[in-house]
Write a protein that holds these residues in place. Structure first.
Motif, PDB file in Angstrom:
ATOM      1  N   UNK A   1      51.436  54.109  38.576  1.00  0.00           N
ATOM      2  CA  UNK A   1      50.561  52.934  38.698  1.00  0.00           C
ATOM      3  C   UNK A   1      49.429  53.022  37.692  1.00  0.00           C
ATOM      4  N   UNK A   2      48.852  54.217  37.520  1.00  0.00           N
ATOM      5  CA  UNK A   2      47.721  54.370  36.599  1.00  0.00           C
ATOM      6  C   UNK A   2      48.123  54.059  35.156  1.00  0.00           C
ATOM      7  N   UNK A   3      49.406  54.282  34.831  1.00  0.00           N
ATOM      8  CA  UNK A   3      49.844  54.056  33.452  1.00  0.00           C
ATOM      9  C   UNK A   3      50.091  52.577  33.153  1.00  0.00           C
ATOM     10  N   UNK A   4      50.164  51.748  34.192  1.00  0.00           N
ATOM     11  CA  UNK A   4      50.456  50.337  33.990  1.00  0.00           C
ATOM     12  C   UNK A   4      49.184  49.555  33.664  1.00  0.00           C
ATOM     13  N   UNK A   5      49.389  48.406  33.011  1.00  0.00           N
ATOM     14  CA  UNK A   5      48.281  47.503  32.732  1.00  0.00           C
ATOM     15  C   UNK A   5      47.854  46.808  34.016  1.00  0.00           C
ATOM     16  N   UNK A   6      46.573  46.416  34.127  1.00  0.00           N
ATOM     17  CA  UNK A   6      46.102  45.724  35.343  1.00  0.00           C
ATOM     18  C   UNK A   6      46.899  44.465  35.639  1.00  0.00           C
ATOM     19  N   UNK A   7      47.289  43.703  34.581  1.00  0.00           N
ATOM     20  CA  UNK A   7      48.052  42.477  34.811  1.00  0.00           C
ATOM     21  C   UNK A   7      49.418  42.795  35.400  1.00  0.00           C
TER      22      UNK A   7
ATOM     23  N   UNK B   1      50.763  32.343  48.282  1.00  0.00           N
ATOM     24  CA  UNK B   1      50.869  33.578  47.519  1.00  0.00           C
ATOM     25  C   UNK B   1      50.322  33.426  46.112  1.00  0.00           C
ATOM     26  N   UNK B   2      50.646  32.280  45.463  1.00  0.00           N
ATOM     27  CA  UNK B   2      50.142  32.040  44.113  1.00  0.00           C
ATOM     28  C   UNK B   2      48.619  31.936  44.114  1.00  0.00           C
ATOM     29  N   UNK B   3      48.102  31.189  45.111  1.00  0.00           N
ATOM     30  CA  UNK B   3      46.647  31.075  45.218  1.00  0.00           C
ATOM     31  C   UNK B   3      46.014  32.446  45.461  1.00  0.00           C
ATOM     32  N   UNK B   4      46.656  33.225  46.345  1.00  0.00           N
ATOM     33  CA  UNK B   4      46.148  34.573  46.597  1.00  0.00           C
ATOM     34  C   UNK B   4      46.180  35.437  45.352  1.00  0.00           C
ATOM     35  N   UNK B   5      47.273  35.307  44.569  1.00  0.00           N
ATOM     36  CA  UNK B   5      47.384  36.063  43.320  1.00  0.00           C
ATOM     37  C   UNK B   5      46.276  35.667  42.351  1.00  0.00           C
ATOM     38  N   UNK B   6      46.052  34.334  42.220  1.00  0.00           N
ATOM     39  CA  UNK B   6      45.018  33.871  41.298  1.00  0.00           C
ATOM     40  C   UNK B   6      43.637  34.334  41.753  1.00  0.00           C
ATOM     41  N   UNK B   7      43.408  34.249  43.079  1.00  0.00           N
ATOM     42  CA  UNK B   7      42.116  34.688  43.599  1.00  0.00           C
ATOM     43  C   UNK B   7      41.937  36.192  43.378  1.00  0.00           C
ATOM     44  N   UNK B   8      42.990  36.948  43.706  1.00  0.00           N
ATOM     45  CA  UNK B   8      42.913  38.396  43.512  1.00  0.00           C
ATOM     46  C   UNK B   8      42.733  38.734  42.032  1.00  0.00           C
ATOM     47  N   UNK B   9      43.439  37.977  41.173  1.00  0.00           N
ATOM     48  CA  UNK B   9      43.297  38.222  39.740  1.00  0.00           C
ATOM     49  C   UNK B   9      41.879  37.912  39.279  1.00  0.00           C
ATOM     50  N   UNK B  10      41.335  36.793  39.812  1.00  0.00           N
ATOM     51  CA  UNK B  10      39.969  36.419  39.445  1.00  0.00           C
ATOM     52  C   UNK B  10      38.979  37.471  39.922  1.00  0.00           C
ATOM     53  N   UNK B  11      39.157  37.891  41.192  1.00  0.00           N
ATOM     54  CA  UNK B  11      38.275  38.927  41.731  1.00  0.00           C
ATOM     55  C   UNK B  11      38.452  40.223  40.941  1.00  0.00           C
ATOM     56  N   UNK B  12      39.731  40.536  40.613  1.00  0.00           N
ATOM     57  CA  UNK B  12      39.972  41.744  39.836  1.00  0.00           C
ATOM     58  C   UNK B  12      39.322  41.697  38.467  1.00  0.00           C
ATOM     59  N   UNK B  13      39.382  40.515  37.804  1.00  0.00           N
ATOM     60  CA  UNK B  13      38.745  40.385  36.504  1.00  0.00           C
ATOM     61  C   UNK B  13      37.231  40.537  36.608  1.00  0.00           C
TER      62      UNK B  13
ATOM     63  N   UNK C   1      35.724  42.212  38.913  1.00  0.00           N
ATOM     64  CA  UNK C   1      35.480  43.629  39.185  1.00  0.00           C
ATOM     65  C   UNK C   1      35.626  44.449  37.912  1.00  0.00           C
ATOM     66  N   UNK C   2      36.694  44.152  37.127  1.00  0.00           N
ATOM     67  CA  UNK C   2      36.887  44.863  35.867  1.00  0.00           C
ATOM     68  C   UNK C   2      35.735  44.598  34.914  1.00  0.00           C
ATOM     69  N   UNK C   3      35.300  43.312  34.891  1.00  0.00           N
ATOM     70  CA  UNK C   3      34.177  42.977  34.021  1.00  0.00           C
ATOM     71  C   UNK C   3      32.922  43.743  34.434  1.00  0.00           C
ATOM     72  N   UNK C   4      32.701  43.812  35.778  1.00  0.00           N
ATOM     73  CA  UNK C   4      31.552  44.588  36.253  1.00  0.00           C
ATOM     74  C   UNK C   4      31.652  46.048  35.873  1.00  0.00           C
ATOM     75  N   UNK C   5      32.874  46.612  36.015  1.00  0.00           N
ATOM     76  CA  UNK C   5      33.070  48.011  35.624  1.00  0.00           C
ATOM     77  C   UNK C   5      32.843  48.199  34.126  1.00  0.00           C
ATOM     78  N   UNK C   6      33.373  47.235  33.333  1.00  0.00           N
ATOM     79  CA  UNK C   6      33.177  47.331  31.887  1.00  0.00           C
ATOM     80  C   UNK C   6      31.698  47.282  31.532  1.00  0.00           C
ATOM     81  N   UNK C   7      30.956  46.404  32.211  1.00  0.00           N
ATOM     82  CA  UNK C   7      29.525  46.325  31.948  1.00  0.00           C
ATOM     83  C   UNK C   7      28.826  47.622  32.342  1.00  0.00           C
ATOM     84  N   UNK C   8      29.249  48.173  33.510  1.00  0.00           N
ATOM     85  CA  UNK C   8      28.653  49.439  33.932  1.00  0.00           C
ATOM     86  C   UNK C   8      28.976  50.554  32.940  1.00  0.00           C
TER      87      UNK C   8
END
Length: 469
Positions: A7-13, A207-219, A221-228
């Motif tokens: 899992x760690x070797x895979x891209x977030x998308x 499911x699609x809406x959940x995926x988009x929401x999770x993707x948005x939240x993930x982005x 979160x990733x953006x926050x991590x990148x900023x940190x």
């Protein structure tokens, strides 16, 4: 574990997409199972409703037949009246029939096409089953409700109940009702199909809406991590630069201490001796010039040594605040003869509302002297040096501008670096000292070109509450 490293070797998308597909499969399976359960429950209720309906029909007709028999009406008349009564039953979705159990004959039937009496085997031509799945071998051997699948594939409910016959009669009759559930079951199948379609579409959209929401939240979160990470990286870079600066200062301090110890006395002796020689009347003009040149080099070495020592000394603000304009007055008074000699004019702009601030007076005096020296040496003869002090919000802003060569990208990047200089005989300590002292006071220093072609050094010093009280 291997799957964790995978899992760690895979891209977030990729992880998000696989998670979405797994979630969609689980949701679809749950939806289909849930839909089937609902349809199964509705079918059970439909069959129960058919059974109850058959029982209600029998309960409504049975007393009439039993009363006629109890009133000693001849069986043949009862059968005839019953046949006339049930002629119109089939359009209501039920089939009524009367079975003579002893003779195993159908003696009355509402279905047109078969004329009673006829053998009971012809009543049902496909196997009849109980609801526990067992087969009824003899049609007259059951009491209650059974079912069968007709030759056309329709589902038919059969309900049969014996009548209470008067004593003395040899006949033993049973009243039966059958109802066709085919249309209702077909409707249930269509409902099942539509329900599955709606559930699949709904769950797919969820499911699609959940995926988009999770993707948005993930982005996010990733953006926050990148900023940190970026902020931590900048902090580490600043800390690294600070450590390097401290290491440089320590090295310079050690070097300056050694130089001061080893060179001051020899330089003083050389200067004293050469000064005495230069006053001698025995020297020719050429020799006197050579002695003056050596004395100038000795002075330059002393100045370099003093600047180096000034660079490494700590910045300690004085307890008593002072006005920066007053310090500028002292610097301009010291520089006045040199400025006059170079034919330069100073355009001075004071700041009357600037409060006094705590400064390291000696260090800041050296900073201002370095700035004026650089401006004086860079400005062409009969030029103009602009010195402006003002206030911007909670900061004092000092600007020293003069005309000089255009700034290159290299000069912009390294102008304040230690030992960097564009002068043939410069030490590279002047602007480095300016930057270090200003930053030690919590301020900033920058070098830029103004719109009218001037080179400007800008100092920004913060005002504390204590300074303004």
């Amino acid at each position: 574990m291997p799957w964790k490293s995978l899992i760690r070797r895979q891209k977030p998308l990729t992880v998000s997409l696989v998670s979405f597909l797994l979630m969609l499969v689980i949701v679809v399976i749950i939806g289909l199972v849930g839909g089937r359960h609902i349809i199964g429950y509705l079918q059970e209720q439909l069959v129960q409703h058919g059974m109850d309906h058959n029982e209600e029909v029998i309960a409504g007709i049975r007393p009439v037949l039993e009363k006629s028999l109890q009133d000693a009406v001849r069986p043949g008349i009862v059968i005839g009246e019953f046949q006339d009564f049930i002629e119109h039953a089939e359009p209501f979705g039920v089939r009524l029939f009367l079975v003579d159990v002893a003779r195993r004959q159908v003696i009355a039937d509402s279905r047109r096409g078969q004329q009673p009496p006829y053998d009971v085997k012809e009543l049902v031509q496909t196997p009849v089953r109980r609801f526990d799945g067992s087969t009824i071998n003899r049609v007259t051997d059951w009491e209650g409700t059974a079912w069968r699948k007709t030759s056309r594939g329709a589902i038919e409910l059969l309900t049969l109940h014996s009548l209470d016959m008067p004593a003395g009669l040899e006949e033993q009759w049973a009243l039966g009702v059958s109802s066709d559930l085919s249309e209702l079951l077909v409707l249930m199948d269509e409902l099942h199909l539509h329900l599955d379609g709606v559930l699949l579409l709904t769950y797919g959209l969820i499911g699609l809406l959940g995926f988009l929401v999770l993707r948005w939240v993930g982005r996010r979160y990733e953006s926050g991590l990148e900023q940190q990470v970026a902020a931590r990286t900048r902090e580490l870079e600043k800390a690294h630069e600070k450590l390097l600066e401290q290491a440089r200062l320590a090295t310079i301090g050690q070097t300056a201490s050694v130089l001061a110890h080893e060179m001051r006395n020899p330089l003083a002796s050389i200067k004293l001796a050469l000064s005495g020689v230069s006053r001698s009347d025995c020297l020719e003009e050429r020799e006197r010039q050579r002695v003056s040149l050596v004395l100038g080099e000795v002075d330059r070495l002393e100045n370099m040594l003093n600047e180096t020592l000034d660079y490494v000394r700590p910045v300690i603000p004085d307890e008593q605040p002072l006005k920066l304009d007053e310090l500028l007055d002292q610097v301009l008074a010291l520089e006045a003869p040199l400025l006059e000699e170079a034919g330069l004019t100073v355009d001075r702009r004071r700041c009357e509302d600037c409060p006094p601030i705590r400064l390291d007076r000696r260090k800041m005096l050296q900073v201002l002297l370095n700035l004026m020296k650089n401006a004086r040496e860079a400005e062409p003869e009969d030029g103009l040096v602009r010195v402006s002090l003002g206030r911007e919000a909670d900061h004092l802003v000092l600007e020293v501008a003069n005309r000089g060569a255009m700034l290159t990208e290299e000069i912009r990047r390294h102008a304040f670096d230690f030992f960097y200089t564009t002068k043939a005989r410069g030490t590279g300590l002047g602007l480095g000292l300016v930057k270090r002292v200003v930053e030690a006071h919590g301020g900033r220093v920058s070098l830029a070109e103004t719109g009218d072609g001037l080179i400007m050094v800008k100092l920004t010093l913060p005002l504390s509450r204590a300074n303004e009280e």
